[in-house]
Design a protein around this motif. Structure first.
Motif, PDB file in Angstrom:
ATOM      1  N   UNK A   6       0.734  -1.119   0.026  1.00 18.30           N
ATOM      2  CA  UNK A   6       0.235   0.036  -0.097  1.00 18.30           C
ATOM      3  C   UNK A   6       0.871   1.313  -0.204  1.00 18.30           C
ATOM      4  N   UNK A   7       1.694   1.146   1.009  1.00 21.54           N
ATOM      5  CA  UNK A   7       2.684   2.465   0.970  1.00 21.54           C
ATOM      6  C   UNK A   7       3.441   2.657  -0.271  1.00 21.54           C
ATOM      7  N   UNK A   8       3.820   1.328  -1.035  1.00 19.32           N
ATOM      8  CA  UNK A   8       4.535   1.761  -2.356  1.00 19.32           C
ATOM      9  C   UNK A   8       3.617   2.388  -3.419  1.00 19.32           C
ATOM     10  N   UNK A   9       2.716   1.522  -3.382  1.00 20.28           N
ATOM     11  CA  UNK A   9       1.497   2.137  -4.469  1.00 20.28           C
ATOM     12  C   UNK A   9       1.083   3.725  -4.345  1.00 20.28           C
ATOM     13  N   UNK A  10       0.935   4.046  -2.968  1.00 18.47           N
ATOM     14  CA  UNK A  10       0.431   5.457  -2.850  1.00 18.47           C
ATOM     15  C   UNK A  10       1.710   6.378  -3.254  1.00 18.47           C
ATOM     16  N   UNK A  11       2.797   5.787  -3.141  1.00 15.82           N
ATOM     17  CA  UNK A  11       4.217   6.606  -3.548  1.00 15.82           C
ATOM     18  C   UNK A  11       4.371   6.693  -4.817  1.00 15.82           C
ATOM     19  N   UNK A  12       3.986   5.586  -5.685  1.00 19.51           N
ATOM     20  CA  UNK A  12       3.983   5.849  -7.095  1.00 19.51           C
ATOM     21  C   UNK A  12       3.114   6.539  -7.803  1.00 19.51           C
TER      22      UNK A  12
END
Lengths: 222, 222
Positions: free
Chosen positions: B54-60
Motif C-alpha cells: 500500500x505504501x509503495x503504491x501510494x508513493x508511485x
DNA sequence: CCGACGCATTTCGCATACCGTATACGAAGC
DNA sequence: GCTTCGTATACGGTATGCGAAATGCGTCGG
C-alpha cells in the motif's frame, strides 16, 4: 485511556477527513513548526487506528508539511527563510505556467468561477477578515490550477501549495495590507485569462507572486 | 497458495526494495501502460503483506507512475503525447532551475561527480548500450538535482522525473541517436556549472530538454 | 566525578484479520 | 427476450497485534 478523542471523525473515508484536519492544523499554526507527530497519539486523538493515520502522514510528508526525522518520528516541517526561498523559487514559474495554460484553455465557465471567487476576495478584504480572505485566495489559486487542465501540473503544485499556504497565512496575519497587493494582482490575472492572453497571464502572475514573496520574506528574516 | 513468490525480498525496508522493483518494472515497460495493479496480487507475488505494498503504491501514485481509477484499483499511468507534453511543460523550467542552482552552489566535489558520470555516459554511448546509457543519464540528472542543494526542488522533481524516465527510456530505445544529442548537451551543462555560470547552465539545460522533448514527441504522435 | 554498558521505553515497520462497498453475473419476473 | 433485482465475489479501507531498531536513562565501574 485518559485522552478523550478531540473529535470523532465521520464515516466516509476517515483518511480524507483526517488529512484535511491535520493539514489545516499545520497551515493555521495549531500544530507549531517542529512539533513532534506520533502515529499512535494521532490515532488515539481522532479515535481511529494507525492505518489511515499512516497514509495521511505519508501524504503530508509528500506535500512538504512534515519532515521525517530518520528512524524517529515525523515533525512538522520547520519554518525558515531558506525554506521559503526554496518554495517560491519553484512556485513562481509553476504558477506562471498554470496561469498561462488557464488563459490558453480559457472557458466562459472558468472565467465566471474566477470572477465569483475574486468577488469573495474583495468582500473579505473590505471586511478585513484575514482568514476569510486567505480561504478565498486559496480557492482562487486552486481555480486557476483547475482551469489549466493539466493533471501533471496540478499534481506538482499540490506538492508545493500546501507548504506555501503556511507562509501565506502567517504573512496575511502579520501584514494585512498584503491583501491589497493580492487583490490588485488577482484582478490583472483574471483579466489576462479572460482575454486569452497567456503571456500576460504568466507575467502578471509571476510578478504578483514575486512581490508577495518579498513581502513575506520580511516576516522570516532568520 | 499456488503462486510461488516471483522473488523474495531481503530484509531492510521491504517497502524500499519493492518500490525500486515496481518503479523499474513500469519505466522499462515490464508492466505495460494501463495494466491493472491489485494490492493482494502484488503482495502475494513478492511474498510480503499488503501494508508495504500500500505504501509503495501510494508513493508511485504521487510520482505519477500510477493513476487511481476511482473506487476501483490502480492502473499503470497511460502513455500519451498529451501526458508527455504535460510532463515536459513542467520539467523544462524545473530542470533549468536545478542546473542554475547547481551552478550557484558549485563545489569541486560536485563537478567531479558530474564529470565521472559524464564519462560513464560517453562510454555507454560509444558501446551502444542503450540501457547503460539510460541509467548513467538518470544518474547525471540526479546528480544535478543533488548539487542544487534545494530540498523542495528535489522533492518536486521527484514527482516528475520517474514519469519522465518512462518516456526517456522508450525514446532511447527507439531513437538511439538521441544519445548523441544528450551527450553533447550534457557536456555544455557540466561546463556551465563548472564555470559557475548559472544563466548559461539554465539556458543550455532548457535547450537540451526542449530538443529531447521534440524528438521523443515523434514517437508518441497519438 | 565522568564515562560506558545495559535495560526499559518509544515508535515505527510489517503481518493478519475484518468490514463495507462496488461490481458483475445469474435468476426470476414482466 | 429483455429488464430488474438479488446475491456472490473481489477489492480497498480499517483495526489490531507483534517484533525490531533506535533512543534515553539509570546504574555501575573506573
Amino acid at each position: 485511556m485518559i485522552n478523550r478523542p478531540v473529535e470523532r471523525l465521520s464515516a466516509p473515508l476517515l483518511a480524507d477527513h483526517l488529512h484535511d484536519r491535520l493539514v489545516e492544523a499545520v497551515i493555521f499554526g495549531d500544530l507549531p513548526a517542529e512539533a513532534r507527530l506520533v502515529e499512535d497519539s494521532i490515532a488515539e486523538q481522532y479515535g481511529v487506528s494507525r492505518s489511515p493515520v499512516r497514509d495521511v502522514l505519508r501524504k503530508m510528508e509528500a506535500e512538504g508539511l512534515l519532515t521525517r526525522e530518520g528512524a524517529k518520528g515525523l515533525n512538522v516541517a520547520p519554518i525558515s527563510r531558506r525554506d521559503l526561498d526554496e518554495v517560491y523559487l519553484c512556485r513562481i514559474p509553476l504558477e506562471g505556467i498554470a496561469a498561462a495554460e488557464a488563459a490558453v484553455n480559457r472557458s466562459p465557465d472558468g472565467v465566471e468561477a474566477l470572477e465569483a471567487i475574486y468577488a469573495r476576495m474583495r468582500e473579505a478584504q473590505q471586511a478585513g477578515g484575514v482568514r476569510d480572505y486567505f480561504l478565498a485566495n486559496v480557492a482562487f489559486t486552486d481555480a486557476i490550477h483547475a482551469a489549466a487542465r493539466n493533471a501533471t501540473l496540478v499534481r506538482l503544485l499540490g506538492g508545493l501549495s500546501k507548504q506555501a499556504q503556511r507562509y501565506r497565512y502567517a504573512a496575511y496575519t502579520m501584514f494585512p495590507h498584503l491583501m491589497d497587493l493580492s487583490v490588485e494582482g488577482s484582478r490583472k490575472i483574471v483579466d489576462a485569462i479572460a482575454e486569452t492572453d497567456a503571456d500576460r497571464a504568466r507575467s502578471v502572475t509571476e510578478t504578483l507572486i514575486k512581490q508577495s514573496w518579498l513581502t513575506i520574506r520580511d516576516c522570516f528574516h532568520d
